[in-house]
Write a protein that holds these residues in place. Structure first.
Motif, PDB file in Angstrom:
ATOM      1  N   GLN A 459      46.527  25.738  72.830  1.00 36.14           N
ATOM      2  CA  GLN A 459      46.984  25.711  71.439  1.00 36.14           C
ATOM      3  C   GLN A 459      46.946  24.292  70.869  1.00 36.14           C
ATOM      4  N   ILE A 460      47.023  23.306  71.760  1.00 37.85           N
ATOM      5  CA  ILE A 460      46.952  21.912  71.295  1.00 37.85           C
ATOM      6  C   ILE A 460      45.619  21.641  70.616  1.00 37.85           C
ATOM      7  N   TYR A 461      44.552  22.328  71.026  1.00 36.09           N
ATOM      8  CA  TYR A 461      43.253  22.174  70.359  1.00 36.09           C
ATOM      9  C   TYR A 461      43.374  22.486  68.867  1.00 36.09           C
ATOM     10  N   PHE A 462      44.057  23.580  68.583  1.00 32.85           N
ATOM     11  CA  PHE A 462      44.187  23.984  67.178  1.00 32.85           C
ATOM     12  C   PHE A 462      45.022  22.988  66.389  1.00 32.85           C
ATOM     13  N   THR A 467      45.437  18.599  62.406  1.00 28.98           N
ATOM     14  CA  THR A 467      45.902  17.264  62.021  1.00 28.98           C
ATOM     15  C   THR A 467      44.733  16.355  61.665  1.00 28.98           C
ATOM     16  N   ILE A 468      43.682  16.401  62.489  1.00 28.41           N
ATOM     17  CA  ILE A 468      42.487  15.596  62.209  1.00 28.41           C
ATOM     18  C   ILE A 468      41.900  15.972  60.854  1.00 28.41           C
ATOM     19  N   ALA A 469      41.873  17.258  60.563  1.00 31.19           N
ATOM     20  CA  ALA A 469      41.282  17.726  59.308  1.00 31.19           C
ATOM     21  C   ALA A 469      42.016  17.154  58.103  1.00 31.19           C
ATOM     22  N   VAL A 470      43.335  17.145  58.145  1.00 33.73           N
ATOM     23  CA  VAL A 470      44.104  16.626  57.008  1.00 33.73           C
ATOM     24  C   VAL A 470      43.839  15.141  56.809  1.00 33.73           C
ATOM     25  N   PHE A 471      43.940  14.370  57.878  1.00 38.65           N
ATOM     26  CA  PHE A 471      43.780  12.923  57.754  1.00 38.65           C
ATOM     27  C   PHE A 471      42.334  12.523  57.485  1.00 38.65           C
ATOM     28  N   TYR A 472      41.393  13.368  57.874  1.00 36.32           N
ATOM     29  CA  TYR A 472      39.981  13.072  57.618  1.00 36.32           C
ATOM     30  C   TYR A 472      39.575  13.480  56.208  1.00 36.32           C
ATOM     31  N   HIS A 558      42.687  33.222  76.217  1.00 36.17           N
ATOM     32  CA  HIS A 558      43.310  32.039  75.614  1.00 36.17           C
ATOM     33  C   HIS A 558      42.616  31.811  74.274  1.00 36.17           C
ATOM     34  N   PHE A 559      43.371  31.868  73.196  1.00 35.36           N
ATOM     35  CA  PHE A 559      42.774  31.880  71.861  1.00 35.36           C
ATOM     36  C   PHE A 559      42.863  30.535  71.141  1.00 35.36           C
ATOM     37  N   GLY A 560      43.424  29.512  71.775  1.00 36.18           N
ATOM     38  CA  GLY A 560      43.583  28.229  71.093  1.00 36.18           C
ATOM     39  C   GLY A 560      42.262  27.616  70.670  1.00 36.18           C
ATOM     40  N   LEU A 561      41.253  27.684  71.554  1.00 36.23           N
ATOM     41  CA  LEU A 561      39.941  27.133  71.204  1.00 36.23           C
ATOM     42  C   LEU A 561      39.276  27.938  70.099  1.00 36.23           C
ATOM     43  N   PHE A 562      39.491  29.245  70.082  1.00 38.00           N
ATOM     44  CA  PHE A 562      38.930  30.062  68.995  1.00 38.00           C
ATOM     45  C   PHE A 562      39.550  29.670  67.658  1.00 38.00           C
ATOM     46  N   TYR A 563      40.850  29.459  67.648  1.00 44.50           N
ATOM     47  CA  TYR A 563      41.492  28.999  66.411  1.00 44.50           C
ATOM     48  C   TYR A 563      40.926  27.651  65.967  1.00 44.50           C
ATOM     49  N   ALA A 564      40.694  26.764  66.926  1.00 45.34           N
ATOM     50  CA  ALA A 564      40.123  25.461  66.588  1.00 45.34           C
ATOM     51  C   ALA A 564      38.712  25.609  66.031  1.00 45.34           C
ATOM     52  N   MET A 565      37.926  26.525  66.591  1.00 40.50           N
ATOM     53  CA  MET A 565      36.555  26.742  66.101  1.00 40.50           C
ATOM     54  C   MET A 565      36.565  27.262  64.663  1.00 40.50           C
ATOM     55  N   GLY A 566      37.436  28.225  64.362  1.00 36.52           N
ATOM     56  CA  GLY A 566      37.526  28.729  62.992  1.00 36.52           C
ATOM     57  C   GLY A 566      37.955  27.657  62.013  1.00 36.52           C
ATOM     58  N   THR A 567      38.915  26.825  62.415  1.00 35.64           N
ATOM     59  CA  THR A 567      39.348  25.727  61.543  1.00 35.64           C
ATOM     60  C   THR A 567      38.224  24.737  61.324  1.00 35.64           C
ATOM     61  N   ALA A 568      37.464  24.438  62.390  1.00 31.81           N
ATOM     62  CA  ALA A 568      36.342  23.510  62.262  1.00 31.81           C
ATOM     63  C   ALA A 568      35.279  24.055  61.313  1.00 31.81           C
ATOM     64  N   LEU A 569      35.048  25.365  61.341  1.00 30.28           N
ATOM     65  CA  LEU A 569      34.066  25.954  60.433  1.00 30.28           C
ATOM     66  C   LEU A 569      34.523  25.833  58.982  1.00 30.28           C
ATOM     67  N   MET A 570      35.790  26.057  58.725  1.00 28.24           N
ATOM     68  CA  MET A 570      36.307  25.890  57.370  1.00 28.24           C
ATOM     69  C   MET A 570      36.202  24.436  56.920  1.00 28.24           C
ATOM     70  N   MET A 571      36.529  23.502  57.808  1.00 27.38           N
ATOM     71  CA  MET A 571      36.438  22.087  57.452  1.00 27.38           C
ATOM     72  C   MET A 571      34.999  21.657  57.248  1.00 27.38           C
ATOM     73  N   GLU A 572      34.073  22.260  57.985  1.00 24.15           N
ATOM     74  CA  GLU A 572      32.664  21.945  57.757  1.00 24.15           C
ATOM     75  C   GLU A 572      32.257  22.313  56.335  1.00 24.15           C
ATOM     76  N   GLY A 573      32.740  23.452  55.843  1.00 27.46           N
ATOM     77  CA  GLY A 573      32.445  23.827  54.467  1.00 27.46           C
ATOM     78  C   GLY A 573      33.050  22.863  53.468  1.00 27.46           C
TER      79      GLY A 573
END
Length: 844
Positions: A459-462, A467-472, A558-573
């Motif tokens: 879950q720490i991945y997510f 956090t990275i997304a907000v500050f970036y 374990h779904f933490g990495l999946f949550y991180a992947m979905g967030t990364a896709l949104m941030m890519e957009g």
């Protein structure tokens, strides 16, 4: 006294005593006031002034010295409904001039002055003289239906020698451009051209296209408001309005709201040098003041003004974009309903009413129904049989556990634990080296840590990526708003690398369509998060009702990495949209940073499926991704042609590949210390020289050898070619490694006798096809910040979809769908193992 004598001497030229009201009186008064300081002799010395009534389209050959001055008086009739251009052309026929000739054109609302030879400056203050000059007079609007206006051309010089010149004033019949009608003309640095365009009724936006068959000389096109003076020289064309450099193509979208007079000037200027358009620099003179022969820099150009799209096309484009991605929400809902219905039927058939899976006494499916490491797909290899027997007979294998032991392990997993309680159980530390060095591993060997501890770990991945997304993202948004503001205020169209032939503005945004097309990343990323959330909830409910399959079967959920992947896709957009607000080489990393993260997270997820206990922590993973982004920035800034940078990067790339290969091969059971070289020599001596034994882990060795070959080849390519687009080169490295590992995973999954279910197979085939089409549109290359803005515009093309989206927009559509499909493949590809015990699922 000087003014009085000047008045008396001019009275003979001006005519009657009531010359105050004559049109030429202002010119005579101006000459009288300037006579005192402009004489070539002593104070009070008079100069002979001659005023001539001149006509259009007549060439006047004359001579001028410091003792005489000539005034040419012209008059013409202008009307409110018709605009005629007036062009003044001058040639100086004398050579070796002491002083240039000054031409002053005085109009009702403007004064235009220029010298001949006309001196234009280039790079490093190099001077270029032009003896042939042509200038168009600005035409201020008139309120009267018809009006006669006078203008005067004053010719003077400070040279005592006679200078011969030619003067011709002519009308420009095609001064007003017509909609959708091409007009051809020629221009040079000393003979700029500009034309007027009036918005027709019902047209609020037009696109001005200027084209030429000639790459060089470099040109500048400018859009200026109807006012005097018109800035039409190389050294002042950037003062007002919108402008851009061009070689073969140039296009600017103009909106009626920006021009209160409902009209504007299209100005085309040929530059004195070509370095702004990527052309070769000329020979540097020894002295900056040395005059250089300008050469022949005449260019033939075409201009056409076409209506741009209306508001209906904007609405259609937005509805089309929303419709595509909302259809995925609808399709996902329908598939979810069908799956729920099928699962309910299956549970009703397998389990009697009011009985839990544990009460039915059903055991998971036999592993041999899914095969094993078979050489021909039908029989077990001897190594697999030996390992299977070992895993059931010795202390390091796993026996079939009773339901009581399952219940106890479940109770232990639900006990209160903390996030930092990793590897606290004594048995994990005691047999870690023995378990991980077995010839064949099962998932149960690498899924021994407490489930809640691992869930918190992943879950720490997510939370980290959120956090990275907000500050970036916040500084990025602020920066691109500043970029867009600078473009709008300065009018410099060279700052941003748009596809100007298909850039549709909306409000302050110059290319709204490129921003809108990134909506798919955000919407599909959110949809993927919802799908993962649904699976997470279903899995937790299964754990609460003591479902045997959820507790002991399948790949650990374990779904933490999946949550991180979905967030990364949104941030890519989001960041891709920010990049396309003003695309250029300084902010390209905004578009690629989360692509690196997506590639890295996908590889981590693939590895986590079979290695949940030994996968990298979020802190280590994001630190490595931060290093990748750091090198991306360095490569963009310093990598262009810098051999030292490429040598350093290639060495780091190869060393990182070797270290990662060692980590993967030995499952983390090696130490990087002072004895590493001694142990390497010992392994080489014992395994290669002394007994020539093959590698213990053949499958892992094949993967790592192929990975090293690919990465070493990419490092060699970068060192030899040194590509300008370092960010894309770095992204290609990440994608190649991801594809290699994904292909290895699929091959090993099939080789292990496992199967791919229908839904996952459909996702794989669909994603592969969409990726193929997406890459086709990606490589169309509508613009490139690796070249100058003018060279980038040579690749611009018209819209191809709904007159609103271009090839790159279609890339955004397809790549967002393909990434979403790739995530679904990772999510569903191991669904066939949900009923297989983990001690029968092989690790590879």
């Amino acid at each position: 006294m000087v003014l009085r004598s000047c008045w008396k001497s001019r009275h003979k030229i001006a005519g009657p005593a009531h010359c105050w009201m004559r049109p030429g009186f202002a010119a005579l008064l101006w000459l009288c006031l300037t006579q005192f300081g402009s004489g070539s002799g002593a104070v009070g010395e008079t100069k002979s002034v001659v005023q001539k009534d001149a006509e259009f389209d007549v060439t006047y050959n004359d001579t001028v010295t410091s003792d005489n001055q000539t005034i040419y008086a012209f008059n013409h009739t202008i009307s409110r409904n018709k605009t005629e251009g007036v062009r003044v052309t001058v040639d100086v026929l004398s050579e070796g001039l002491e002083s240039p000739i000054l031409f002053v054109v005085r109009q009702k609302q403007a004064v235009l002055s220029f010298q001949v030879p006309l001196i234009l400056r280039g790079l490093y203050q190099r001077k270029y003289p032009y003896a042939h000059v042509g200038r168009t007079l600005c035409q201020p609007p008139t309120r009267a239906a018809s009006e006669t206006q006078y203008f005067f051309v004053d010719v003077s010089t400070l040279s005592s020698l006679g200078t011969h010149y030619q003067l011709r004033v002519s009308r420009v019949d095609s001064f007003t451009l017509q909609t959708d009608k091409k007009f051809s003309f020629t221009a040079s640095p000393s003979q700029p051209q500009y034309f007027k365009y009036v918005f027709p009724d019902g047209v609020d936006t037009v696109i001005v296209k200027v084209s030429s068959e000639m790459n060089f000389p470099c040109s500048v096109m400018s859009i200026q408001d109807i006012q005097c003076p018109v800035y039409d020289l190389d050294n002042n064309v950037a003062f007002i309005g919108m402008y851009q450099t061009m070689t073969k193509k140039g296009a600017i979208t103009v909106q009626r709201k920006d021009f209160p007079s409902n009209s504007f000037y299209v100005v085309v200027v040929v530059k004195t040098e070509d370095e702004a358009c990527g052309g070769p620099l000329r020979f540097y003179p020894l002295r900056p003041d040395e005059l250089i022969n300008a050469g022949n820099r005449t260019k033939v150009l075409d201009v056409v003004v076409s209506p741009a799209i209306n508001s209906e096309v904007y609405v259609m484009g937005m509805l089309f974009c929303l419709g595509i991605f909302l259809s995925f929400y609808l399709l996902t809902f329908l598939v979810a309903c069908l799956q729920n219905k099928r699962m309910n039927k299956r549970e009703a058939l397998l389990n009697p009413a009011d009985m839990s899976p544990a009460e039915t006494g059903k055991t998971p499916a036999s592993p041999y129904e899914y095969g094993s490491f078979a050489d021909n797909g039908s029989t077990l290899s001897s190594e697999a049989v030996t390992d299977s027997a070992t895993s059931t007979d010795n202390n390091y294998g796993y026996m079939e556990r009773s339901l009581d032991s399952v219940g106890r392990s479940r109770q232990e997993s639900l006990s209160s634990v903390e996030e930092d309680d990793y590897d606290t159980l004594a048995d994990i530390d005691s047999d870690k080296n023995i378990v991980r060095t077995k010839k064949f591993l099962c998932v149960s060997d690498l899924a021994r840590k407490d489930k809640r501890i691992l869930s918190k770990k992943y879950q720490i991945y997510f939370w980290n990526i959120a956090t990275i997304a907000v500050f970036y993202a916040l500084p990025v948004i602020q920066l691109v708003i500043t970029y867009q503001t600078v473009v709008n205020v300065t009018g410099n169209q060279d700052i941003c690398y748009y596809n100007f032939l298909c850039a549709h503005p909306l409000g302050a945004l110059s290319a709204f369509n490129n921003i809108l097309s990134n909506l798919g990343y955000v919407m599909l990323g959110l949809l993927f998060l919802l799908i993962v959330l649904k699976r997470d909830i279903v899995h937790n409910r299964a754990l609460l009702r003591n479902d045997l399959n959820a507790l002991e079967c399948g790949i650990p959920k374990h779904f933490g990495l999946f949550y991180a992947m979905g967030t990364a896709l949104m941030m890519e957009g989001l960041l891709s949209a920010c990049y396309h607000v003003c695309p250029n080489y300084t902010n390209f990393q905004f578009d690629t940073s989360f692509m690196y993260m997506i590639a890295g997270l996908c590889m981590l997820k693939l590895y986590q499926k079979r290695h949940p206990d030994i996968n990298a922590s979020a802190y280590t993973a994001y630190a490595c991704l931060a290093a990748v982004i750091f090198f991306s920035v360095l490569g963009v800034v310093f990598g262009k042609g810098n051999m030292v940078f490429w040598i350093v990067f290639s060495v780091i790339h190869i060393l990182a590949t070797l270290l990662l290969s060692t980590q993967l091969y030995y499952m983390g059971r090696w130490r990087l210390d002072s004895g590493i070289l001694r142990r390497m020599v010992y392994v080489i001596y014992t395994d290669c020289i002394r007994q020539c034994s093959g590698p213990m882990y053949i499958d892992r060795m094949v993967l790592l050898v192929m990975g090293n070959i690919i990465n070493w080849s990419l490092a060699a390519y970068g060192l030899i070619e040194r590509p300008n687009d370092f960010a894309s080169y770095l992204l290609a490295i990440a994608i190649c490694n991801l594809l290699l590992y994904f292909a290895f995973y699929i091959i090993m999954k099939l080789r292990s006798g496992e199967r791919i279910q229908c839904l996952a197979l459909v996702c794989i085939l669909f994603t592969a096809v969409v990726w193929g089409f997406a890459l086709f549109f990606f490589f169309q290359g509508l613009s490139t910040w690796q070249k100058t803005p003018a060279e980038s515009r040579e690749h611009n093309r018209d819209c191809i979809l709904l007159s609103f989206f271009d090839d790159h927009d279609i890339w955004h559509f397809l790549s967002s769908i393909a990434m979403f499909g790739s995530f679904l493949v990772l999510l569903t590809m191991d669904d066939d193992l949900d009923t297989v015990q983990r001690d029968k699922i092989y690790v590879f």
